[in-house]
Write an enzyme that holds these catalytic residues in place. Structure first.
Site, PDB file in Angstrom:
ATOM      1  N   ASP A  44       0.880  -1.254   0.122  1.00  0.00           N
ATOM      2  CA  ASP A  44      -0.118  -0.174  -0.071  1.00  0.00           C
ATOM      3  C   ASP A  44       0.873   1.319  -0.003  1.00  0.00           C
ATOM      4  OD1 ASP A  44      -2.146   2.027   0.550  1.00  0.00           O
ATOM      5  OD2 ASP A  44      -3.254   0.324   1.767  1.00  0.00           O
ATOM      6  N   ASP A  68     -11.707   0.658   5.475  1.00  0.00           N
ATOM      7  CA  ASP A  68     -12.392   1.961   5.564  1.00  0.00           C
ATOM      8  C   ASP A  68     -13.784   1.832   5.761  1.00  0.00           C
ATOM      9  OD1 ASP A  68      -9.914   3.566   5.509  1.00  0.00           O
ATOM     10  OD2 ASP A  68     -10.268   3.700   3.464  1.00  0.00           O
TER      11      ASP A  68
HETATM   12  O1  TEU Z   1      -8.668   6.776   2.728  1.00  0.00           O
HETATM   13  C1  TEU Z   1      -9.131   7.920   1.935  1.00  0.00           C
HETATM   14  C2  TEU Z   1     -10.541   8.154   2.057  1.00  0.00           C
HETATM   15  O2  TEU Z   1     -10.909   9.126   1.298  1.00  0.00           O
HETATM   16  C3  TEU Z   1     -10.983   7.975   3.335  1.00  0.00           C
HETATM   17  O3  TEU Z   1     -10.716   9.108   4.405  1.00  0.00           O
HETATM   18  C4  TEU Z   1     -12.327   7.859   3.416  1.00  0.00           C
HETATM   19  O4  TEU Z   1     -13.115   8.694   2.968  1.00  0.00           O
HETATM   20  C5  TEU Z   1     -12.916   7.339   4.757  1.00  0.00           C
HETATM   21  O5  TEU Z   1     -12.246   6.423   5.226  1.00  0.00           O
HETATM   22  C6  TEU Z   1     -14.359   6.582   4.765  1.00  0.00           C
HETATM   23  O6  TEU Z   1     -14.892   6.277   5.819  1.00  0.00           O
HETATM   24  C7  TEU Z   1      -7.409   6.455   2.592  1.00  0.00           C
HETATM   25  C8  TEU Z   1      -7.161   5.172   3.372  1.00  0.00           C
HETATM   26  O7  TEU Z   1      -7.746   4.024   2.832  1.00  0.00           O
HETATM   27  C9  TEU Z   1      -7.684   5.326   4.748  1.00  0.00           C
HETATM   28  O8  TEU Z   1      -7.504   4.477   5.524  1.00  0.00           O
HETATM   29  C10 TEU Z   1      -6.713   6.509   5.352  1.00  0.00           C
HETATM   30  O9  TEU Z   1      -6.947   6.992   6.602  1.00  0.00           O
HETATM   31  C11 TEU Z   1      -6.667   7.832   4.288  1.00  0.00           C
HETATM   32  O10 TEU Z   1      -6.599   7.362   3.047  1.00  0.00           O
HETATM   33  C12 TEU Z   1      -5.469   8.559   4.846  1.00  0.00           C
HETATM   34  O11 TEU Z   1      -4.227   7.987   4.623  1.00  0.00           O
END
Ligand code: TEU
Ligand code: CA
Length: 556
Positions: free
Chosen positions: A101, A333
């Site tokens: 990632d 997420d």
């Molecule tokens: O997620 C990006 C993102 O858009 C998230 O903030 C999303 O809107 C949210 O999780 C919805 O509930 C990525 C990663 O997948 C996430 O885990 C990280 O926290 C974020 O980027 C920051 O790196």
């Protein structure tokens, strides 16, 4: 298969592991690389082809690894580079590919680059980040996902300037305008590819190009900042450079996390002729049923199956001629898929988990399957804010509290969609702490682990776990499910998702009932010219039972 080029990543089933929650090998309560090594045979037994690991790089863990402090070393809690090399070799020995990632929109504020950058305005690393000098006044509003005030600018006294952080204050945004920064990122990516890593999932890669010099947000984007962030002027120039200089040199896969992408522009990322990325995943599905996305509040009316169908179809058809799609129903997420899209009550948990698995593995596009969903793990639904570990939930709670908003409503919504629902430790067996750790788990384990766990499901032919394995074998045995066309049937049906997949002489019809009631569909293939092959009920009797998924081979 004339038009379509065969690629391993189109044929793969991708299994996502959240390392923090998979298996703890040393009793500190945190999952680690040696834990994954211990479970390689389990992973192999699933039949999956690729593992995607959430970030494993050095990090102070403000956002569980999405705040990287060194792109070429392993997070202390997860282990050492020696452990990593052993893990990669162990996967490759078993014919499994490993995708990491890449978090390149931002770093940790504890990264050496930022430590330098903030020291002085003429530091050589100053331009690795986005700074707004205080003498220019208050910077134009930029919204932050994880900030307690939703403010993406943080004032830093040392140089009397603000830095940009679209995520938390400890996640300053990297400045891709600076070619030196881009080369640093490319070097890090080469480092992992040279080790044999098979690809990268690219975190919020749609956000890397900023609208410098940061004007006021255009009025039409008011409240729609995600899309605005995803339309930076130099985005595709960067991706093409990245591809030319690094990605094209290796047999690897790339998948964009694509917040803000739309069916109208997604091919700009994944049309092979443009030489950018291979795949992308959108947020339309996960955004469904919200009343307020920014505050993570759910609509009490729930989500609409009609919209769900339309989103899947529209995104599938976007790739009918070019590019390649992805299919997912959950990830780190989002909540557990059975709690979000199925029914996790004792009566329907198993059958609806299998239904969703059937759907994921028969739609067109590469399936991304989230660990634990193969057991039918469910949302934990915390009652108390103290139980949450996710910075997003904790800081939104503070924001809503400051604004005098409805905390009760917020907490209820989080039971449905908070990210920690999908992050609770994997339920291996019925022993204390679900066999995840001998210590205190970093996040509470779902109390249903005595009933829902891998050990219990191993020996049970009818388990959700063994159904997942069967479905994967079935997908591999039927290329129509991979390269076949997709035709949607009985489109107006309010309970059933029905489609046919065709390739050469093979035709497969899939009927999926998303409701807890019996359902009829006019898509049932003629009994004399079709055969029921597989599903989550022993047979098909003409009507679909609650959450029934049925797969047929049919004559063309
Ligand atoms: O997620 C990006 C993102 O858009 C998230 O903030 C999303 O809107 C949210 O999780 C919805 O509930 C990525 C990663 O997948 C996430 O885990 C990280 O926290 C974020 O980027 C920051 O790196
Ligand atoms: Ca550990």
């Amino acid at each position: 298969m004339s038009e379509l080029q065969r690629k391993w990543w189109k044929e793969a089933v991708i299994y996502q592991i959240y390392p923090r929650s998979f298996k703890d090998s040393n009793g500190d309560g945190v999952g680690d690389l040696r834990g994954i090594i211990e479970k390689l045979d389990y992973i192999k037994s699933l039949g999956i082809d690729v593992v995607w690991l959430n970030p494993i790089f050095a990090s102070p863990n403000d956002d569980n690894g999405y705040d990287v402090s060194d792109y070429c070393s392993i997070m202390d809690e997860f282990g050492t580079m020696t452990d990593f090399d052993e893990l990669l070799a162990g996967m490759h020995d078993r014919g499994i590919k490993l995708v990491l990632d890449l978090v390149a929109n931002h770093s940790s504020d504890e990264h050496f680059w930022f430590q330098e950058s903030r020291k002085s305005r003429d530091n050589p690393y100053r331009d690795y980040y986005h700074w707004w000098p205080a003498e220019s006044g208050t910077p134009p509003t930029r919204w932050s996902f994880f900030d307690v005030n939703a403010d993406a600018w943080k004032y830093d006294e040392q140089t009397d300037a603000y830095y940009l952080h679209i995520f938390s204050q400890k996640q300053p945004d990297l400045n891709w305008e600076n070619p030196k920064l881009r080369q640093e990122i490319y070097d890090a990516v080469r480092f992992w590819f040279d080790k044999g890593v098979d690809g990268f999932r690219m975190d919020v890669i749609t956000f890397i190009s900023k609208d410098v010099p940061f004007k006021e947000l255009p009025a039409k984007y008011d409240g729609n900042f995600v899309q605005y962030y995803a339309e930076g002027p130099r985005l595709h120039e960067y991706l093409q450079e990245f591809n030319r200089e690094v990605l094209s040199k290796y047999d690897i896969m790339t998948v964009a996390e694509g917040p803000g992408t739309m069916t109208e522009n997604v091919l700009d990322f994944v049309d092979a002729d443009r030489h950018e990325l291979n795949m992308s995943y959108h947020f339309d599905i996960s955004n469904l049923g919200h009343k307020d996305l920014a505050k993570k509040l759910m609509d009490p009316k729930g989500w609409s199956f009609r919209e769900f169908k339309e989103i899947f179809r529209k995104w599938d058809e976007a790739f009918a001629d070019k590019g390649w799609g992805t299919v997912y129903l959950g990830n780190h997420d989002f909540p557990r898929m059975v709690s979000r899209w199925g029914n996790d009550t004792p009566e329907f948990r198993k059958v609806s988990s299998k239904m969703l698995t059937t759907f994921l593995l028969t739609m067109r596009g590469t399936p991304y399957y989230y660990f634990g969903d193969e057991l039918g793990m469910t949302n934990i639904r915390f009652d108390r804010i103290e139980d949450y570990r996710d910075i997003m939930t904790i800081n939104l709670h503070r924001l809503i509290e400051t604004e005098g908003g409805d905390l009760n409503e917020f907490m209820e919504s989080q039971k449905l969609i908070a990210r920690d629902n999908g992050r609770t430790p994997f339920q291996w067996d019925a022993s204390p702490n679900a066999g995840f750790t001998t210590g205190t788990p970093w996040l509470k384990i779902n109390s249903n682990y005595k009933k829902i766990n891998a050990a219990e499901q191993e020996g049970d032919e009818d388990s959700v776990l063994n159904y997942f394995r069967r479905m994967i074998r079935f997908r591999k045995a039927n290329p129509a499910l991979i390269y076949g066309s997709a035709e949607y049937l009985d489109w107006g049906n309010e309970s059933v998702f029905a489609y046919a997949r065709e390739l050469d002489d093979a035709k497969i019809v899939v009927l999926v009932n998303f409701t807890d009631k019996d359902a009829d569909t006019n898509a049932v293939p003629d009994a004399s010219r079709s055969e029921y092959l597989l599903g989550n009920y022993p047979e098909f009797s003409g009507r679909l039972k609650p959450y029934q998924a049925a797969i047929f081979s049919a004559e063309k």
